[in-house]
Design a protein around this motif. Structure first.
Motif, PDB file in Angstrom:
ATOM      1  N   ASN A 201       2.517   2.790  -4.688  1.00 45.20           N
ATOM      2  CA  ASN A 201       3.666   3.386  -5.373  1.00 45.20           C
ATOM      3  C   ASN A 201       4.978   3.228  -4.615  1.00 45.20           C
ATOM      4  O   ASN A 201       6.048   3.416  -5.189  1.00 45.20           O
ATOM      5  CB  ASN A 201       3.424   4.875  -5.618  1.00 45.20           C
ATOM      6  N   TYR A 202       4.912   2.929  -3.311  1.00 43.44           N
ATOM      7  CA  TYR A 202       6.110   2.832  -2.484  1.00 43.44           C
ATOM      8  C   TYR A 202       5.815   1.871  -1.333  1.00 43.44           C
ATOM      9  O   TYR A 202       4.694   1.836  -0.821  1.00 43.44           O
ATOM     10  CB  TYR A 202       6.482   4.217  -1.923  1.00 43.44           C
ATOM     11  N   GLY A 203       6.813   1.108  -0.929  1.00 47.24           N
ATOM     12  CA  GLY A 203       6.638   0.215   0.208  1.00 47.24           C
ATOM     13  C   GLY A 203       7.848   0.223   1.111  1.00 47.24           C
ATOM     14  O   GLY A 203       8.977   0.490   0.672  1.00 47.24           O
TER      15      GLY A 203
ATOM     16  N   VAL B 222       4.475  -0.897   5.272  1.00 47.69           N
ATOM     17  CA  VAL B 222       3.736   0.329   5.018  1.00 47.69           C
ATOM     18  C   VAL B 222       3.757   0.541   3.514  1.00 47.69           C
ATOM     19  O   VAL B 222       4.827   0.563   2.903  1.00 47.69           O
ATOM     20  CB  VAL B 222       4.368   1.545   5.722  1.00 47.69           C
ATOM     21  N   VAL B 223       2.581   0.667   2.923  1.00 42.02           N
ATOM     22  CA  VAL B 223       2.454   0.901   1.489  1.00 42.02           C
ATOM     23  C   VAL B 223       1.823   2.276   1.332  1.00 42.02           C
ATOM     24  O   VAL B 223       0.805   2.570   1.960  1.00 42.02           O
ATOM     25  CB  VAL B 223       1.595  -0.187   0.814  1.00 42.02           C
ATOM     26  N   THR B 224       2.439   3.122   0.493  1.00 42.56           N
ATOM     27  CA  THR B 224       1.948   4.491   0.328  1.00 42.56           C
ATOM     28  C   THR B 224       1.836   4.860  -1.150  1.00 42.56           C
ATOM     29  O   THR B 224       2.428   4.209  -2.005  1.00 42.56           O
ATOM     30  CB  THR B 224       2.875   5.505   1.037  1.00 42.56           C
ATOM     31  N   GLY B 225       1.086   5.915  -1.407  1.00 44.37           N
ATOM     32  CA  GLY B 225       0.966   6.473  -2.748  1.00 44.37           C
ATOM     33  C   GLY B 225      -0.003   5.723  -3.631  1.00 44.37           C
ATOM     34  O   GLY B 225       0.321   4.659  -4.125  1.00 44.37           O
ATOM     35  N   ASP B 226      -1.191   6.264  -3.809  1.00 46.91           N
ATOM     36  CA  ASP B 226      -2.225   5.652  -4.656  1.00 46.91           C
ATOM     37  C   ASP B 226      -2.421   4.175  -4.338  1.00 46.91           C
ATOM     38  O   ASP B 226      -2.351   3.304  -5.211  1.00 46.91           O
ATOM     39  CB  ASP B 226      -1.904   5.838  -6.141  1.00 46.91           C
ATOM     40  N   VAL B 227      -2.678   3.884  -3.082  1.00 48.58           N
ATOM     41  CA  VAL B 227      -2.836   2.506  -2.613  1.00 48.58           C
ATOM     42  C   VAL B 227      -4.230   2.003  -2.964  1.00 48.58           C
ATOM     43  O   VAL B 227      -5.230   2.702  -2.759  1.00 48.58           O
ATOM     44  CB  VAL B 227      -2.617   2.417  -1.087  1.00 48.58           C
TER      45      VAL B 227
ATOM     46  N   GLN C  67      -4.180   6.534   0.732  1.00 48.10           N
ATOM     47  CA  GLN C  67      -2.808   6.967   0.429  1.00 48.10           C
ATOM     48  C   GLN C  67      -1.768   6.257   1.286  1.00 48.10           C
ATOM     49  O   GLN C  67      -0.583   6.293   0.981  1.00 48.10           O
ATOM     50  CB  GLN C  67      -2.666   8.485   0.606  1.00 48.10           C
ATOM     51  N   ARG C  68      -2.194   5.612   2.372  1.00 41.56           N
ATOM     52  CA  ARG C  68      -1.262   4.905   3.249  1.00 41.56           C
ATOM     53  C   ARG C  68      -1.982   3.719   3.882  1.00 41.56           C
ATOM     54  O   ARG C  68      -3.082   3.877   4.408  1.00 41.56           O
ATOM     55  CB  ARG C  68      -0.731   5.819   4.342  1.00 41.56           C
TER      56      ARG C  68
END
Length: 173
Positions: free
Chosen positions: A93-95, A105-110, A124-125
């Motif tokens: 959901n976010y990078g 770093v990739v986060t949120g429902d990975v 999550q991360r």
């Protein structure tokens, strides 16, 4: 008439003198901490020896002064084998990319799906090092394969998720 002309000249010269105080000091303006550039519908290619190794897609990308990047609306990474075939797919959901560390770093429902091994990681991360071609996390993880579900805390793996190690495993084998 002469008085009027003289009055106008004096008024103009005093206005000019007031505007030009002789002090040429620049006023310091604080540097912005925000992005210096923004792009929508981004597709970035990471290549090695003219071969595409990773395709990064994002709806929005923010670039910052020292080369860091942010993907506030999510990130979609596709990893490729040397022969050009897709090997893994990473979504979040976010990078965020830190240039100094060359680290994403990739986060949120990975989720990271291995297309060659038919297993999927959920967390999550997740950190991705393009230089070392590996992913890792210290967070809780869940790996789903055709025959098992493995949960644990912490993971290191190849970026294509062909091999992995869960640092503190729990779950069903």
């Amino acid at each position: 008439m002469l008085k009027r002309t003289l009055y106008i000249l004096l008024s103009i010269s005093s206005l000019y003198a007031a505007c030009d105080s002789g002090d040429k000091t620049k006023i310091a303006t604080p540097e912005s901490e925000g992005p210096i550039q923004e792009a929508d519908n981004v597709e970035l290619l990471h290549s090695d020896s003219t071969r595409v190794r990773v395709l990064l897609k994002a709806p929005n990308q923010l670039d910052f002064k020292y080369g860091d990047q942010e993907f506030p609306e999510g990130v979609d990474l596709t990893f490729f084998e040397k022969d050009g075939s897709e090997s893994a797919h990473l979504l979040g959901n976010y990078g965020h990319y830190t240039k100094k560390e060359n680290l994403y770093v990739v986060t949120g429902d990975v989720s990271l799906e291995s297309l060659t091994q038919e297993n999927t990681l959920y967390t999550q991360r997740l950190y991705w090092s393009p230089q070392r071609e590996e992913i890792y996390t210290e967070d809780s993880v869940r790996v789903v394969t055709a025959t098992e579900i493995i949960e644990g805390i912490g993971l290191t793996a190849k970026q294509d998720f062909s091999t992995y190690e869960i640092l503190n495993p729990t779950g069903f084998f």
